[in-house]
Each structure stands twice: as structure tokens, then as C-alpha cells.
Design a protein around this motif. Structure first.
Motif, mmCIF file in Angstrom:
data_model
loop_
_atom_site.group_PDB
_atom_site.id
_atom_site.type_symbol
_atom_site.label_atom_id
_atom_site.label_comp_id
_atom_site.label_asym_id
_atom_site.label_seq_id
_atom_site.Cartn_x
_atom_site.Cartn_y
_atom_site.Cartn_z
ATOM 1 N N ASP A 1 22.235 48.596 54.515
ATOM 2 C CA ASP A 1 21.559 48.866 53.246
ATOM 3 C C ASP A 1 22.215 48.075 52.116
ATOM 4 O OD1 ASP A 1 19.618 50.402 51.615
ATOM 5 O OD2 ASP A 1 21.427 51.285 50.752
ATOM 6 N N ARG B 1 20.448 45.158 49.795
ATOM 7 C CA ARG B 1 20.435 45.193 48.330
ATOM 8 C C ARG B 1 21.034 43.916 47.744
ATOM 9 N NH1 ARG B 1 19.571 50.377 46.300
ATOM 10 N NH2 ARG B 1 19.555 52.023 47.897
ATOM 11 N N ARG C 1 18.515 41.160 48.009
ATOM 12 C CA ARG C 1 17.468 41.230 46.986
ATOM 13 C C ARG C 1 17.988 40.745 45.641
ATOM 14 N NH1 ARG C 1 15.997 46.064 49.742
ATOM 15 N NH2 ARG C 1 17.147 47.360 48.284
#
Length: 211
Positions: free
Chosen positions: A202, A206, A209
Motif C-alpha cells: 500500500d 501511494r 501515485r
């Protein structure tokens, strides 16, 4: 248990022998399975859990035979070579320091092996690579046989399509995959390591992104 989806990663907490038959054929396998070491470090203040099924080569041999379209990369020890199907290549990971082992009657082990099996649709994505990778070891803080992301990134870059790691551990292969914008499937039977892998993947999603 239903899989956890994190961006381009699909993660299963369970026994890969139960989950693999439900997945069908994948493009590539990149994995570090239990391979009969019965590994337990005696030099850590905070001891890790004993690796399940690490007293047999059965899961290693199974990993070497998972159906793929592109390729399989499977980590092992040198003495597993007599038990597994003959690989097309043997990749050598050169570490920055050596493991302990037999301090009197064995050379210090500064390398680890990864077996390469091409699938029927195999083609190197960026030309023919060498069979040696130099990458520093981690401190194994998250898992007893934790691999560095830099090492797994090299191997992921040699594959195409969806990557499967049926022995995900702390999720390093998944981190490398999502950093390279690749679709990843991970399976881990121990809830403790599954949770660690979910968090790391995760975090990698992130950061990707943000980049």
C-alpha cells in the motif's frame, strides 16, 4: 478469506496450495519458497517465527512447476539443485556480507541462487541479462528471509505480464512489482507477514501515485 485489492495488487491470506488451483495460469512467478533449510536465526535479539514447511523441499519443487506463460524465477540453496527440475539458468545473487553457517568447515556464503525457467511465450523484455546480481542484504527486520527490493526489482524487470508470488512473506516482490507499475498477485499463509506485506505494498502504491 476474500482477497485484498491494493491498486494493481491482489493479495490472499491463506495456503497457496489451496489458492493456486483457483487462479489458473499466470504470466510469471517470482518467489522465495521454503526450501528445506528449517531456517531459524540464532543471532537476533527479537526472534522471528519459524518458517512453515521449511523442513522439506516439497514446496520448492512445486514452485518450480507452477504453469506460466512467460517465466519462473525461484530462489533456492545450492544443495537443492539435485532435487529440482533442471533450470535453463541459475542466477547468482552476490551479497555485501556473508551468512554465518559452519564457521570452521565451510566457506562463508556470500551468494544465493535463483532458478530460471522460461515459459512457452518467454522473451526477455529488455534484452538478454547477465546471470549475476549484486545487491546488499536487508537486516531481515520484517521477515527471516527478507529479500532487498533492489534485488527483486532486477528480477521483476526480466518478466512480462502478471507476476505471482505464492510465498509472499513480507511482500518485497509485490513492492518491486507495483513500483514498476506491474500487476501482482501475492499469497501468504501467516497473518502477521500478510499484514506487513499489505502495508508495504500500500505504501509503494501511494508513493507511485505521488510520483
Amino acid at each position: 478469506m476474500e482477497p485484498v485489492t491494493i491498486g494493481s495488487a491482489t493479495l490472499y491470506c491463506g495456503d497457496c496450495m489451496d489458492i493456486l488451483p483457483t487462479l489458473g495460469k499466470v504470466d510469471a512467478v517470482v518467489t522465495d519458497p521454503p526450501f528445506g533449510m528449517a531456517f531459524q536465526s540464532k543471532y537476533r535479539v527479537n526472534q522471528h517465527m519459524v518458517i512453515a514447511n521449511d523442513d522439506t523441499e516439497e514446496l520448492l519443487i512445486h514452485a518450480c512447476n507452477i504453469p506460466v506463460t512467460h517465466s519462473r524465477y525461484v530462489f533456492c540453496r545450492w544443495d537443492n539443485l539435485k532435487s529440482v527440475p533442471d533450470p535453463k539458468s541459475v542466477i547468482t545473487w552476490v551479497k555485501n556480507n556473508h551468512s554465518m553457517g559452519d564457521l570452521e568447515h565451510e566457506h562463508g556464503r556470500k551468494t544465493e541462487l535463483c532458478l530460471f525457467y522460461p515459459g512457452p511465450e518467454h522473451k526477455f523484455p529488455s534484452g538478454r541479462p547477465n546471470d549475476v546480481i549484486t545487491a546488499p542484504r536487508t537486516g531481515n527486520d520484517l521477515h527471516p528471509t527478507q529479500k532487498p527490493v533492489s534485488l527483486m526489482s532486477h528480477i521483476v524487470n526480466w518478466t512480462s505480464g502478471v507476476i505471482l508470488d505464492p510465498f509472499m512473506g513480507s511482500g518485497t516482490t509485490g513492492v518491486a512489482a507495483v513500483q514498476m507499475d506491474r500487476q501482482f498477485i501475492g499469497i501468504e499463509r501467516e497473518p502477521k507477514y500478510f499484514d506487513i506485506a499489505c502495508k508495504r505494498i500500500d505504501d509503494a502504491q501511494r508513493q507511485g501515485r505521488l510520483i
